[in-house]
Design an enzyme around this catalytic site. Structure first.
Site, PDB file in Angstrom:
ATOM      1  N   ASP A   1       0.837  -1.203   0.000  1.00 28.77           N
ATOM      2  CA  ASP A   1       0.000   0.000   0.000  1.00 28.77           C
ATOM      3  C   ASP A   1       0.870   1.250   0.000  1.00 28.77           C
ATOM      4  OD1 ASP A   1      -2.131   1.577   2.499  1.00 28.77           O
ATOM      5  OD2 ASP A   1      -1.948   1.917   0.325  1.00 28.77           O
TER       6      ASP A   1
ATOM      7  N   LYS B   1       0.290   3.579  -2.432  1.00 29.11           N
ATOM      8  CA  LYS B   1      -0.604   4.548  -3.087  1.00 29.11           C
ATOM      9  C   LYS B   1       0.135   5.318  -4.194  1.00 29.11           C
ATOM     10  CE  LYS B   1      -3.927   5.026   0.661  1.00 29.11           C
ATOM     11  NZ  LYS B   1      -3.228   4.290   1.727  1.00 29.11           N
TER      12      LYS B   1
ATOM     13  N   ASP C   1       1.719   8.753 -10.066  1.00 30.86           N
ATOM     14  CA  ASP C   1       2.792   9.282 -10.904  1.00 30.86           C
ATOM     15  C   ASP C   1       2.430   9.094 -12.370  1.00 30.86           C
ATOM     16  OD1 ASP C   1       6.055   9.678  -9.679  1.00 30.86           O
ATOM     17  OD2 ASP C   1       5.386  10.287 -11.692  1.00 30.86           O
TER      18      ASP C   1
HETATM   19  O1  LIG Z   1      -5.248   2.194   0.990  1.00 34.31           O
HETATM   20  C1  LIG Z   1      -5.484   1.973   2.209  1.00 34.31           C
HETATM   21  O2  LIG Z   1      -5.118   0.946   2.761  1.00 34.31           O
HETATM   22  C2  LIG Z   1      -6.382   2.958   2.917  1.00 34.31           C
HETATM   23  C3  LIG Z   1      -7.266   3.703   2.140  1.00 34.31           C
HETATM   24  C4  LIG Z   1      -8.231   4.516   2.792  1.00 34.31           C
HETATM   25  O3  LIG Z   1      -9.063   5.177   2.174  1.00 34.31           O
HETATM   26  N1  LIG Z   1      -8.240   4.548   4.161  1.00 34.31           N
HETATM   27  C5  LIG Z   1      -7.362   3.859   4.927  1.00 34.31           C
HETATM   28  O4  LIG Z   1      -7.442   3.917   6.151  1.00 34.31           O
HETATM   29  N2  LIG Z   1      -6.391   3.084   4.297  1.00 34.31           N
HETATM   30  C6  LIG Z   1      -5.388   2.393   5.138  1.00 34.31           C
HETATM   31  O5  LIG Z   1      -6.030   1.373   5.897  1.00 34.31           O
HETATM   32  C7  LIG Z   1      -5.475   1.325   7.214  1.00 34.31           C
HETATM   33  C8  LIG Z   1      -6.592   1.653   8.207  1.00 34.31           C
HETATM   34  O6  LIG Z   1      -6.073   1.625   9.487  1.00 34.31           O
HETATM   35  P1  LIG Z   1      -7.063   1.451  10.755  1.00 34.31           P
HETATM   36  O7  LIG Z   1      -8.019   2.630  10.752  1.00 34.31           O
HETATM   37  O8  LIG Z   1      -6.094   1.488  11.931  1.00 34.31           O
HETATM   38  O9  LIG Z   1      -7.762   0.124  10.600  1.00 34.31           O
HETATM   39  C9  LIG Z   1      -4.296   2.297   7.238  1.00 34.31           C
HETATM   40  O10 LIG Z   1      -3.103   1.604   6.930  1.00 34.31           O
HETATM   41  C10 LIG Z   1      -4.642   3.277   6.119  1.00 34.31           C
HETATM   42  O11 LIG Z   1      -3.474   3.808   5.503  1.00 34.31           O
END
Ligand SMILES: O=C(O)c1cc(=O)[nH]c(=O)n1[C@@H]1O[C@H](COP(=O)(O)O)[C@@H](O)[C@H]1O
EC number: 4.1.1.23
Length: 202
Positions: A52, A54, A57
């Site tokens: 992940d 993201k 580019d």
């Molecule tokens: O792409 C992701 O994983 C992601 C997208 C998104 O819209 N929201 C989001 O929370 N995430 C990721 O999903 C995880 C959520 O974390 P928790 O809220 O602790 O469960 C983190 O690693 C965020 O970076």
């Protein structure tokens, strides 16, 4: 639905060796700093990794970045839709792993209606999606690709998330349910993961 342990905690490998893990894990920049060799550690533990980072580019750079990170243990990559259709097409052409496109972060408010045209043009490419849980419920029948849902909660509050969903709401909707703080901030992470396994096998 596969639960995905988000390795956002301190010392993720120590955490996994102490508390265990789901078979699927998600790594971000805080793990990527160890370098690509960290993937060998996940491979050794027979884990499947969603990278992940993201990517946003130009097409050639997105393709190069994905190729650089690709590895036997990698199940998929996240790419942000802000990089545009050509870059997402380049991402899909650069690997046979899943490409999860992030449209709207769950830490932001936003109406699904504003994203429907983008979703329509993306799903034709065959990509997968990162979607807020409530959007996943609404879009499941229209999306042939895989859906990964973050912001999943069972007992814990929303923290810095705006779009949260209870695990039970996405049981037959999401292909992957991301669980981070719900697990690693739990007083007993191993027990919390067992409870998730029981819920999913129920
Ligand atoms: O792409 C992701 O994983 C992601 C997208 C998104 O819209 N929201 C989001 O929370 N995430 C990721 O999903 C995880 C959520 O974390 P928790 O809220 O602790 O469960 C983190 O690693 C965020 O970076």
């Amino acid at each position: 639905m596969k639960p995905v342990l988000s390795l956002d905690m301190e010392n993720p490998l120590e955490f996994i060796d102490k508390y265990g893990s789901f078979q699927h894990v998600k790594i971000g920049h805080s793990v990527a700093i160890y370098g690509k060799s960290v993937l060998e550690e996940f491979q050794k533990r027979n884990l499947k990794v969603i990278v992940d980072l993201k990517f946003v580019d130009i097409p050639s750079t997105v393709a190069r970045s994905i190729k650089a990170w690709d590895h036997e243990c990698v199940e998929g990559f996240t790419v942000h839709s802000a990089c545009g259709i050509d870059s997402i097409r380049a991402a899909l052409e650069s690997t046979d792993k899943l490409i999860f496109v992030v449209l709207k972060l769950t830490s932001l408010t936003g109406d699904l209606a504003e994203y429907l045209d983008l979703i329509k043009s993306l799903r034709i490419l065959g990509c997968s999606f990162v979607l807020p849980g409530k959007w996943a419920v609404q879009l499941r029948k229209q999306i042939p690709g895989k859906i990964l849902v973050p912001g999943v909660r069972i007992k814990r509050g929303a923290d810095d998330q705006k779009d949260v969903v209870h695990l039970s709401e996405i049981m037959n909707v999401a292909d992957y349910a991301v669980l981070g703080r719900e697990i690693y901030k739990s007083p007993d992470p191993a027990k919390a993961m067992d409870e998730v396994r029981r819920m999913l096998n129920a």
